[in-house]
Design an enzyme around this catalytic site. Structure first.
Site, mmCIF file in Angstrom:
data_model
loop_
_atom_site.group_PDB
_atom_site.id
_atom_site.type_symbol
_atom_site.label_atom_id
_atom_site.label_comp_id
_atom_site.label_asym_id
_atom_site.label_seq_id
_atom_site.Cartn_x
_atom_site.Cartn_y
_atom_site.Cartn_z
ATOM 1 N N GLU A 102 -7.178 11.830 1.173
ATOM 2 C CA GLU A 102 -6.984 10.435 1.706
ATOM 3 C C GLU A 102 -6.027 10.216 2.738
ATOM 4 O O GLU A 102 -4.959 11.039 2.715
ATOM 5 C CB GLU A 102 -6.695 9.363 0.563
ATOM 6 C CG GLU A 102 -7.697 8.681 0.236
ATOM 7 C CD GLU A 102 -8.208 7.569 0.897
ATOM 8 O OE1 GLU A 102 -8.330 7.540 2.097
ATOM 9 O OE2 GLU A 102 -8.726 6.311 0.552
ATOM 10 N N ASP A 103 -6.278 9.454 3.708
ATOM 11 C CA ASP A 103 -5.123 9.035 4.830
ATOM 12 C C ASP A 103 -4.086 8.165 4.184
ATOM 13 O O ASP A 103 -2.934 8.550 4.179
ATOM 14 C CB ASP A 103 -5.729 8.243 6.053
ATOM 15 C CG ASP A 103 -6.554 7.076 5.490
ATOM 16 O OD1 ASP A 103 -6.915 6.913 4.157
ATOM 17 O OD2 ASP A 103 -7.010 6.348 6.409
ATOM 18 N N ASP A 106 -3.250 2.834 -1.271
ATOM 19 C CA ASP A 106 -3.000 1.426 -0.925
ATOM 20 C C ASP A 106 -3.212 0.866 -2.434
ATOM 21 O O ASP A 106 -2.102 1.323 -3.196
ATOM 22 C CB ASP A 106 -3.507 0.590 0.070
ATOM 23 C CG ASP A 106 -3.178 -0.837 0.310
ATOM 24 O OD1 ASP A 106 -2.635 -1.029 1.328
ATOM 25 O OD2 ASP A 106 -3.585 -1.679 -0.508
ATOM 26 N N PHE A 155 1.307 -3.248 6.902
ATOM 27 C CA PHE A 155 -0.174 -2.743 7.205
ATOM 28 C C PHE A 155 0.128 -2.051 8.400
ATOM 29 O O PHE A 155 1.074 -2.398 9.354
ATOM 30 C CB PHE A 155 -0.788 -4.075 7.838
ATOM 31 C CG PHE A 155 -2.343 -3.470 8.349
ATOM 32 C CD1 PHE A 155 -3.158 -3.192 7.589
ATOM 33 C CD2 PHE A 155 -2.529 -3.434 9.715
ATOM 34 C CE1 PHE A 155 -4.395 -2.915 7.882
ATOM 35 C CE2 PHE A 155 -3.737 -2.820 10.156
ATOM 36 C CZ PHE A 155 -4.526 -2.534 9.077
ATOM 37 N N ASP A 162 -6.717 2.315 11.239
ATOM 38 C CA ASP A 162 -7.296 1.352 12.233
ATOM 39 C C ASP A 162 -6.829 -0.089 11.872
ATOM 40 O O ASP A 162 -6.506 -0.245 10.616
ATOM 41 C CB ASP A 162 -8.772 1.358 12.308
ATOM 42 C CG ASP A 162 -9.247 0.858 11.025
ATOM 43 O OD1 ASP A 162 -9.122 1.408 9.914
ATOM 44 O OD2 ASP A 162 -10.138 -0.246 11.325
ATOM 45 N N ARG A 168 -7.131 4.155 15.917
ATOM 46 C CA ARG A 168 -7.220 5.415 15.253
ATOM 47 C C ARG A 168 -6.767 6.752 16.032
ATOM 48 O O ARG A 168 -6.508 7.589 15.655
ATOM 49 C CB ARG A 168 -8.541 5.742 14.936
ATOM 50 C CG ARG A 168 -9.040 4.705 13.797
ATOM 51 C CD ARG A 168 -10.436 5.294 13.159
ATOM 52 N NE ARG A 168 -11.340 4.283 12.383
ATOM 53 C CZ ARG A 168 -11.128 3.940 11.302
ATOM 54 N NH1 ARG A 168 -10.222 4.503 10.339
ATOM 55 N NH2 ARG A 168 -11.773 2.853 10.622
#
Ligand code: IMP
Ligand code: MG
Length: 178
Positions: A102-103, A106, A155, A162, A168
């Site tokens: 995963e990037d 959250d 965020f 993005d 990105r």
């Protein structure tokens, strides 16, 4: 502090590319140590993880395969995640060690859904590796095996992440200015 604008929002530099590189390297070294004999399938969750996956893969020193999944997850009012597979799992999962990439984690809903799907497909073992992790936002009880950088609940964009599809391409990571 370097600032950028994407659509209607302003962002300030928060994690420079040099720090991202170090974090990717650290995750790769741990995987190289822990999974060298596992012959794993690396499953990259699109879209956000493409850049992390590309950089990480180049540092992996054991035999491995890679595959991509794309999920659209929606959160119901009852706070249970449901998911639509846009690009599904098409390799044989049964009996394999899976490294789920995963990037960012959250709420943890996306990873938790993927782990459940892989368990249903009878994966031998699923290990979760994420570049970024927001501990304050986590709402699912998931095991995160490798987390590159812990960040506040802000965020962010850049390095694959993005804002409405933009940002990105940025090599550094930026946080939204409230
Ligand atoms: P989760 O399911 O809530 O853990 O969210 C995971 C997904 O939401 C990530 O894979 C990202 O694609 C996206 N996401 C979470 N936080 C951010 C952020 O700060 N910026 C951009 N995308 C994010
Ligand atoms: Mg993602």
């Amino acid at each position: 502090m370097k600032r950028i604008k994407l659509l209607d929002k302003e962002f300030a530099l928060s994690i420079p590319a040099s720090d991202i590189k170090k974090a990717v390297w650290t995750v790769a070294q741990k995987l190289n140590h822990d999974l060298k004999d596992a012959d794993p399938l690396i499953v990259c969750i699109l879209n956000g993880s493409f850049m992390f996956a590309a950089d990480l893969m180049k540092l992996i020193e054991f035999p491995c395969q890679v595959s991509f999944v794309k999920l659209a997850s929606y959160e119901g009012t009852a706070s249970t995640g449901t998911v639509k597979e846009l690009i599904g799992f098409n390799e044989t999962i049964e009996g394999r060690t899976i490294i789920l990439l995963e990037d960012i984690i959250d709420s943890g809903i996306t990873v938790s859904i993927c782990v459940d799907m892989l368990a249903q497909m009878k994966a031998k073992e699923v290990v979760v590796a994420t570049l970024l992790f927001k501990p304050e936002a986590l709402r699912k009880n998931i095991k995160i095996d490798y987390a590159g950088i812990e960040i506040p609940n802000d965020f962010i964009v850049g390095y694959g992440l993005d804002y409405n599809g933009y940002g990105r391409n940025l090599p550094d990571i930026y946080s939204v200015i409230q």
